[in-house]
Scaffold this motif. Structure first.
Motif, PDB file in Angstrom:
ATOM      1  N   TYR A 247       0.813  -1.218   0.000  1.00 34.98           N
ATOM      2  CA  TYR A 247       0.000   0.000   0.000  1.00 34.98           C
ATOM      3  C   TYR A 247       0.852   1.277   0.000  1.00 34.98           C
TER       4      TYR A 247
ATOM      5  N   ILE B  63      -1.021   4.962   0.509  1.00 37.03           N
ATOM      6  CA  ILE B  63      -2.381   5.441   0.229  1.00 37.03           C
ATOM      7  C   ILE B  63      -3.153   5.843   1.492  1.00 37.03           C
TER       8      ILE B  63
ATOM      9  N   ARG C 253     -11.394  -5.579   4.365  1.00 37.06           N
ATOM     10  CA  ARG C 253     -10.447  -4.906   3.475  1.00 37.06           C
ATOM     11  C   ARG C 253     -10.981  -3.504   3.237  1.00 37.06           C
TER      12      ARG C 253
ATOM     13  N   GLY D 162      -5.737  -9.607  -1.685  1.00 37.96           N
ATOM     14  CA  GLY D 162      -5.655  -9.783  -0.228  1.00 37.96           C
ATOM     15  C   GLY D 162      -6.960 -10.307   0.331  1.00 37.96           C
ATOM     16  N   MET D 163      -6.835 -11.143   1.362  1.00 39.65           N
ATOM     17  CA  MET D 163      -8.037 -11.756   1.948  1.00 39.65           C
ATOM     18  C   MET D 163      -8.544 -10.987   3.158  1.00 39.65           C
TER      19      MET D 163
ATOM     20  N   PHE E 106      -5.797  -9.007  11.006  1.00 39.60           N
ATOM     21  CA  PHE E 106      -6.567  -9.753  12.024  1.00 39.60           C
ATOM     22  C   PHE E 106      -5.624 -10.715  12.757  1.00 39.60           C
TER      23      PHE E 106
ATOM     24  N   PHE F  26       1.855   1.835  11.770  1.00 42.15           N
ATOM     25  CA  PHE F  26       1.343   0.785  12.672  1.00 42.15           C
ATOM     26  C   PHE F  26       2.318   0.675  13.839  1.00 42.15           C
TER      27      PHE F  26
HETATM   28  P1  ADP Z   1      -5.208  -7.493   3.069  1.00 38.74           P
HETATM   29  O1  ADP Z   1      -4.908  -8.907   2.733  1.00 38.74           O
HETATM   30  O2  ADP Z   1      -6.463  -6.993   2.415  1.00 38.74           O
HETATM   31  O3  ADP Z   1      -4.048  -6.573   2.928  1.00 38.74           O
HETATM   32  P2  ADP Z   1      -4.967  -6.966   5.917  1.00 38.74           P
HETATM   33  O4  ADP Z   1      -5.710  -7.586   7.042  1.00 38.74           O
HETATM   34  O5  ADP Z   1      -3.490  -7.087   5.942  1.00 38.74           O
HETATM   35  O6  ADP Z   1      -5.591  -7.594   4.609  1.00 38.74           O
HETATM   36  O7  ADP Z   1      -5.354  -5.444   5.854  1.00 38.74           O
HETATM   37  C1  ADP Z   1      -6.722  -5.090   5.928  1.00 38.74           C
HETATM   38  C2  ADP Z   1      -6.964  -3.799   5.166  1.00 38.74           C
HETATM   39  O8  ADP Z   1      -6.286  -2.739   5.819  1.00 38.74           O
HETATM   40  C3  ADP Z   1      -6.402  -3.816   3.753  1.00 38.74           C
HETATM   41  O9  ADP Z   1      -7.360  -4.363   2.850  1.00 38.74           O
HETATM   42  C4  ADP Z   1      -6.132  -2.353   3.513  1.00 38.74           C
HETATM   43  O10 ADP Z   1      -7.303  -1.720   3.075  1.00 38.74           O
HETATM   44  C5  ADP Z   1      -5.800  -1.797   4.882  1.00 38.74           C
HETATM   45  N1  ADP Z   1      -4.343  -1.657   5.108  1.00 38.74           N
HETATM   46  C6  ADP Z   1      -3.529  -2.498   5.782  1.00 38.74           C
HETATM   47  N2  ADP Z   1      -2.276  -2.029   5.842  1.00 38.74           N
HETATM   48  C7  ADP Z   1      -2.280  -0.851   5.175  1.00 38.74           C
HETATM   49  C8  ADP Z   1      -1.288   0.136   4.893  1.00 38.74           C
HETATM   50  N3  ADP Z   1      -0.017   0.003   5.296  1.00 38.74           N
HETATM   51  N4  ADP Z   1      -1.695   1.222   4.192  1.00 38.74           N
HETATM   52  C9  ADP Z   1      -2.972   1.379   3.784  1.00 38.74           C
HETATM   53  N5  ADP Z   1      -3.942   0.478   4.025  1.00 38.74           N
HETATM   54  C10 ADP Z   1      -3.613  -0.616   4.713  1.00 38.74           C
END
Ligand code: ADP
Length: 416
Positions: free
Chosen positions: A313, A339, A355, A364-365, A370, A395
């Motif tokens: 991202y 983003i 997501r 991505g799942m 989680f 984070f």
């Molecule tokens: P995914 O497999 O969709 O990445 P995650 O559980 O890792 O699943 O993340 C959940 C959602 O959080 C992502 O779909 C995304 O929208 C958002 N997200 C996670 N990390 C980031 C980041 N570093 N920057 C922007 N959005 C993020």
């Protein structure tokens, strides 16, 4: 079927619930005003007979109906002259009568002083209604059972509303499951399709021109790419297995002595090429070493999820990782300039399958964060995000600093 007989005395069933029993005298306090006691008793009788929201009736000691109010007429549909003297079991569905529920309720009321139940009852016209029923055993001043008071409320609408809510919840759960199945199949297919293509191309070359396969190290390159796809598949399946493990309890931890600094370095080295391909420079701010007792494999998984998300991202921008600790807490931050996450989504992204991006733009799942959250919690820590749309996300993991065992033995454990 057991039939209740009269002659019960308070305490006949050997209980010790006198404080719950209706004491006959003394349960009602009368005002000392102008009203005579008789006036007040008349008023009470009027109140009971004219209340329409509650069916209020009395039964004799064997369960035959002795009095009937307006509410009972409204809820159950019988006029007083039709029902007085009938056994109250006629309000119960046949399957409840068959096992003796009405008598059992009276016995329970004698034993406990009061008995409350919710269940289906039958009106005069044969339709069912959902009833809340309270039966009170009535004892006179000598402690002799004189009958029962029964107050019934019609909760059918409330029951229907509950059922509608439950149906809605089930429908949403089914919808979420279907959506998840479709996302998961798509995700599993993503590495599988190029793997299949690659393997069939290699097979064709092996059959037609085997020398070409080994020329210029092509075989090694193709095999490395193929095992990369297999690793992606294995990671996705591991995530699914973790979620089902979490569903049946917490993640089991295997804490052991480990160096968190070294682990962060390992993870970033592993993803250096991927970060470079996405145009991300990885900047590290780590102590030389940071030792404690944590589950190495799980910590690796948590850091990996944060780093791969930052690359996914935050393409084209630097990613900063920093690690520090004091006596009690370890703090790890992973910061990107990608983003970002909308404020309305920030608290949801740690939930399963959530997501915050469209699947057309990003795969991505919705399981990585989680699982990361669960891993951090299992270690007694917490995870937070700070983010601005279009500006990037940070984070922060906070994990309790764990003491190393002084003997070097495996006795120490983190909170699991
Ligand atoms: P995914 O497999 O969709 O990445 P995650 O559980 O890792 O699943 O993340 C959940 C959602 O959080 C992502 O779909 C995304 O929208 C958002 N997200 C996670 N990390 C980031 C980041 N570093 N920057 C922007 N959005 C993020």
């Amino acid at each position: 079927m057991r039939v209740l007989l009269g002659g019960w005395k308070r305490g006949t069933l050997g209980d010790n619930h006198d404080h719950l029993l209706n004491s006959g005298n003394g349960a009602i306090t009368y005002s000392r005003g102008e009203h005579s006691r008789r006036d007040t008793e008349d008023q009470l009788r009027l109140l009971i007979s004219s209340v329409t929201d509650y069916a209020i009736l009395t039964l004799d000691v064997r369960g035959y109906i002795a009095s009937w109010n307006l509410g009972a007429e409204r809820i159950k549909g019988y006029l007083a002259e039709e029902i007085l003297g009938q056994h109250f079991s006629r309000f119960y569905p046949p399957e409840d009568v068959a096992w003796g529920k009405p008598e059992w309720e009276l016995e329970s009321a004698i034993r406990l002083g009061r008995f409350e139940d919710e269940g289906w009852r039958i009106r005069k016209d044969g339709t069912r209604f959902w009833a809340n029923v309270v039966i009170t055993a009535l004892f006179d001043e000598t402690g002799e059972l004189r009958g029962f008071g029964k107050v019934t409320r019609d909760f059918t609408q409330r029951k229907h509303a509950e059922e509608t809510r439950e149906m809605e919840r089930l429908r949403e759960a089914l919808h979420a499951r279907d959506e998840f199945l479709s996302v998961a199949s798509h995700e599993l297919k993503t590495p599988l399709t190029p793997l299949q293509l690659k393997l069939s191309a290699m097979r064709r070359t092996a059959e037609s021109n085997p020398e070409a396969l080994v020329a210029d190290g092509r075989l090694a390159r193709e095999l490395a790419a193929a095992s990369g796809q297999v690793r992606k598949l294995a990671d996705l399946i591991d995530d699914l297995l973790d979620v089902s493990r979490i569903n049946v309890g917490r993640l089991p931890l295997e804490p052991a002595r480990m160096d968190l600094s070294a682990l962060v370095r390992d993870v970033t080295t592993r993803y250096e090429a991927q970060a470079a391909a996405a145009g991300c420079r990885l900047e590290l701010e780590l102590p030389t070493s940071l030792e404690g007792m944590w589950d190495r494999r799980r910590m690796d998984q948590a850091v990996t999820n944060l780093v791969t998300n930052a690359i996914k991202y935050g393409a084209g921008k630097p990613i900063r990782l920093s690690l520090s600790a004091d006596d009690t807490t370890v703090v790890l931050t992973v910061q990107d300039e990608g983003i970002g996450i909308a404020p309305t989504q920030q608290h949801r992204i740690f939930e399963r399958f959530v997501r915050a991006v469209s699947e057309r733009n990003y795969g991505g799942m919705g399981l990585g964060l989680f699982i990361t959250h669960q891993i951090v919690e299992a270690h007694g820590g917490s995870i937070q995000v700070e983010s601005q749309l279009g500006r990037g996300s940070t984070f922060t993991l906070q994990i309790p600093m764990t003491r190393l065992p002084t003997t070097g033995g495996p006795g120490m454990s983190t909170r699991a």
